[in-house]
Write an enzyme that holds these catalytic residues in place. Structure first.
Site, mmCIF file in Angstrom:
data_model
loop_
_atom_site.group_PDB
_atom_site.id
_atom_site.type_symbol
_atom_site.label_atom_id
_atom_site.label_comp_id
_atom_site.label_asym_id
_atom_site.label_seq_id
_atom_site.Cartn_x
_atom_site.Cartn_y
_atom_site.Cartn_z
ATOM 1 N N SER A 35 0.815 -1.226 0.000
ATOM 2 C CA SER A 35 0.000 0.000 0.000
ATOM 3 C C SER A 35 0.842 1.267 0.000
ATOM 4 O O SER A 35 0.398 2.306 -0.495
ATOM 5 C CB SER A 35 -0.942 -0.004 1.205
ATOM 6 O OG SER A 35 -1.876 -1.051 1.113
ATOM 7 N N GLY A 36 2.041 1.210 0.555
ATOM 8 C CA GLY A 36 2.929 2.373 0.520
ATOM 9 C C GLY A 36 3.299 2.732 -0.904
ATOM 10 O O GLY A 36 3.237 3.904 -1.310
ATOM 11 N N HIS A 37 3.687 1.728 -1.685
ATOM 12 C CA HIS A 37 3.994 1.978 -3.092
ATOM 13 C C HIS A 37 2.759 2.502 -3.833
ATOM 14 O O HIS A 37 2.855 3.437 -4.637
ATOM 15 C CB HIS A 37 4.444 0.687 -3.776
ATOM 16 C CG HIS A 37 5.733 0.129 -3.275
ATOM 17 N ND1 HIS A 37 5.809 -1.061 -2.591
ATOM 18 C CD2 HIS A 37 7.008 0.586 -3.360
ATOM 19 C CE1 HIS A 37 7.070 -1.317 -2.283
ATOM 20 N NE2 HIS A 37 7.810 -0.332 -2.733
ATOM 21 N N GLN A 61 22.915 -1.419 -5.055
ATOM 22 C CA GLN A 61 22.640 -0.742 -3.784
ATOM 23 C C GLN A 61 22.582 -1.708 -2.612
ATOM 24 O O GLN A 61 22.307 -1.313 -1.486
ATOM 25 C CB GLN A 61 21.349 0.071 -3.870
ATOM 26 C CG GLN A 61 20.070 -0.723 -3.958
ATOM 27 C CD GLN A 61 18.867 0.159 -4.240
ATOM 28 O OE1 GLN A 61 18.747 0.750 -5.313
ATOM 29 N NE2 GLN A 61 17.968 0.274 -3.267
ATOM 30 N N ASP A 152 12.158 6.157 3.489
ATOM 31 C CA ASP A 152 13.581 6.249 3.134
ATOM 32 C C ASP A 152 13.949 7.735 3.042
ATOM 33 O O ASP A 152 14.313 8.235 1.973
ATOM 34 C CB ASP A 152 13.849 5.525 1.822
ATOM 35 C CG ASP A 152 13.526 4.046 1.912
ATOM 36 O OD1 ASP A 152 14.298 3.311 2.539
ATOM 37 O OD2 ASP A 152 12.485 3.625 1.361
ATOM 38 N N VAL A 178 3.445 5.276 4.834
ATOM 39 C CA VAL A 178 2.204 4.518 5.017
ATOM 40 C C VAL A 178 2.501 3.391 5.993
ATOM 41 O O VAL A 178 3.508 2.693 5.869
ATOM 42 C CB VAL A 178 1.685 3.959 3.679
ATOM 43 C CG1 VAL A 178 0.442 3.109 3.891
ATOM 44 C CG2 VAL A 178 1.382 5.111 2.720
ATOM 45 N N MET A 186 5.250 0.385 6.423
ATOM 46 C CA MET A 186 5.135 -0.626 5.375
ATOM 47 C C MET A 186 6.447 -0.759 4.620
ATOM 48 O O MET A 186 7.080 0.234 4.254
ATOM 49 C CB MET A 186 3.995 -0.275 4.426
ATOM 50 C CG MET A 186 2.636 -0.535 5.026
ATOM 51 S SD MET A 186 1.333 -0.565 3.790
ATOM 52 C CE MET A 186 -0.021 -1.180 4.797
ATOM 53 N N SER A 187 6.835 -2.002 4.398
ATOM 54 C CA SER A 187 8.077 -2.314 3.705
ATOM 55 C C SER A 187 7.919 -3.661 3.024
ATOM 56 O O SER A 187 7.217 -4.551 3.534
ATOM 57 C CB SER A 187 9.246 -2.369 4.700
ATOM 58 O OG SER A 187 10.403 -2.934 4.092
ATOM 59 N N ARG A 189 10.045 -5.820 2.970
ATOM 60 C CA ARG A 189 10.694 -6.796 3.842
ATOM 61 C C ARG A 189 9.760 -7.312 4.933
ATOM 62 O O ARG A 189 10.024 -8.355 5.527
ATOM 63 C CB ARG A 189 11.944 -6.183 4.476
ATOM 64 C CG ARG A 189 13.088 -5.972 3.486
ATOM 65 C CD ARG A 189 14.318 -5.398 4.185
ATOM 66 N NE ARG A 189 15.486 -5.427 3.329
ATOM 67 C CZ ARG A 189 15.831 -4.475 2.476
ATOM 68 N NH1 ARG A 189 15.053 -3.401 2.382
ATOM 69 N NH2 ARG A 189 16.915 -4.563 1.739
#
Length: 282
Positions: A35-37, A61, A152, A178, A186-187, A189
């Site tokens: 949901s964050g994306h 990275q 981030d 989010v 939210m991640s 991971r």
């Protein structure tokens, strides 16, 4: 919705009258969307006629080969989620070889110390890899606006600095964190956590909120000791760092100064999975 994996095909599409007739938004992701994306994509769709969402797990990275290996790859699920948002989305999901042309290496950048603290201190070369892929995507896609999440936050500041050095204009837009219902940021991971620990990891955000409450009356040393003490009592969690830093320079706080904005930044290992979060303190 259009799926493209080839740079030449993408460039051809970006030159089409359909795209050239309006503004173009870019949402760079590494997939495993949540949901964050989707909040970034929704913002981009609201601001622009067309949106490109990139799905690319960038190897340069990652300073930890095992973390790269285990990073979730869920392209079919990602496409299904994006389809729910509308038809004005182009998904660019290239292979590593396609994007790097066989030369998988990062460039060296100087960001006036923004890249040397917190994530930069614990993940050597990480921001060179981030800046390399972001510059590559900016050069290729030439968006009017690009959208990044504030989870981030250090990366967001570095991308802002990078955009200022480019010979063309890209407006970098930061979007709010989010969170899951329990407060955990939210991640991608998070899906690697067990159910019980995914719930218990809410302690990260709850600790940051307590730091924000204490920030008006306590000094930095006291706040660092508080956070260290919280996680010292948690066997399944390991605090990697907690830092209070100036929002603009990311310089660690020594003494609070009036008219300066500060954020608290944290990285914690939960079941061996590294989670980060941050919070505005004033």
């Amino acid at each position: 919705m259009k799926l493209i994996s080839d740079k030449k095909e993408l460039l051809s599409y970006l030159q089409s009258p359909k795209v050239k007739s309006g503004t173009l938004g870019l949402v760079p992701t590494m997939g495993a969307l949540h949901s964050g994306h989707l909040s970034l994509v929704k913002k981009a769709l609201a601001d622009n006629k067309e949106v490109v969402v990139t799905i690319f797990v960038n190897p340069t990275q990652f300073n930890n080969a095992e973390d790269l290996k285990k990073y979730p790859k869920t392209l079919d699920d990602d496409l299904a989620l994006l389809k729910t948002l509308g038809e004005s989305i182009t998904v660019f999901a290239p292979s590593v070889e396609e994007l790097y042309d066989g030369n998988i290496s990062s460039n060296d950048y100087a960001f006036d110390g923004l890249d040397k603290v917190m994530e930069g201190e614990y993940r050597e070369g990480h921001f060179n890899g981030v800046a390399t892929i972001v510059e590559m995507l900016f050069e290729l896609i030439r968006p009017d606006r690009a959208y990044f999440g504030e989870k981030d936050f250090q990366q967001l500041q570095i991308v802002n600095r990078l955009s200022e050095s480019l010979p063309f204009e890209v407006k970098v837009i930061g979007c709010p964190i989010v969170r899951e219902p329990n407060g955990l940021a939210m991640s991608s991971r998070n899906r690697r956590l067990s159910g019980p620990m995914r719930d218990k990891a809410k302690l990260i955000y709850h600790t940051l909120k307590e730091v924000r409450r204490m920030f008006g009356t306590e000094n930095a040393t006291t706040l660092h000791e508080y956070v260290s003490g919280v996680f010292a009592e948690e066997e399944e969690m390991k605090l990697e760092y907690f830092q209070i830093a100036d929002v603009q320079t990311l310089t660690p706080i020594i003494n609070k100064q009036k008219n300066r904005k500060y954020r608290g930044f944290i990285a914690v290992y939960v079941e061996g999975i590294r989670l980060i979060d941050n919070i505005a303190l004033n």
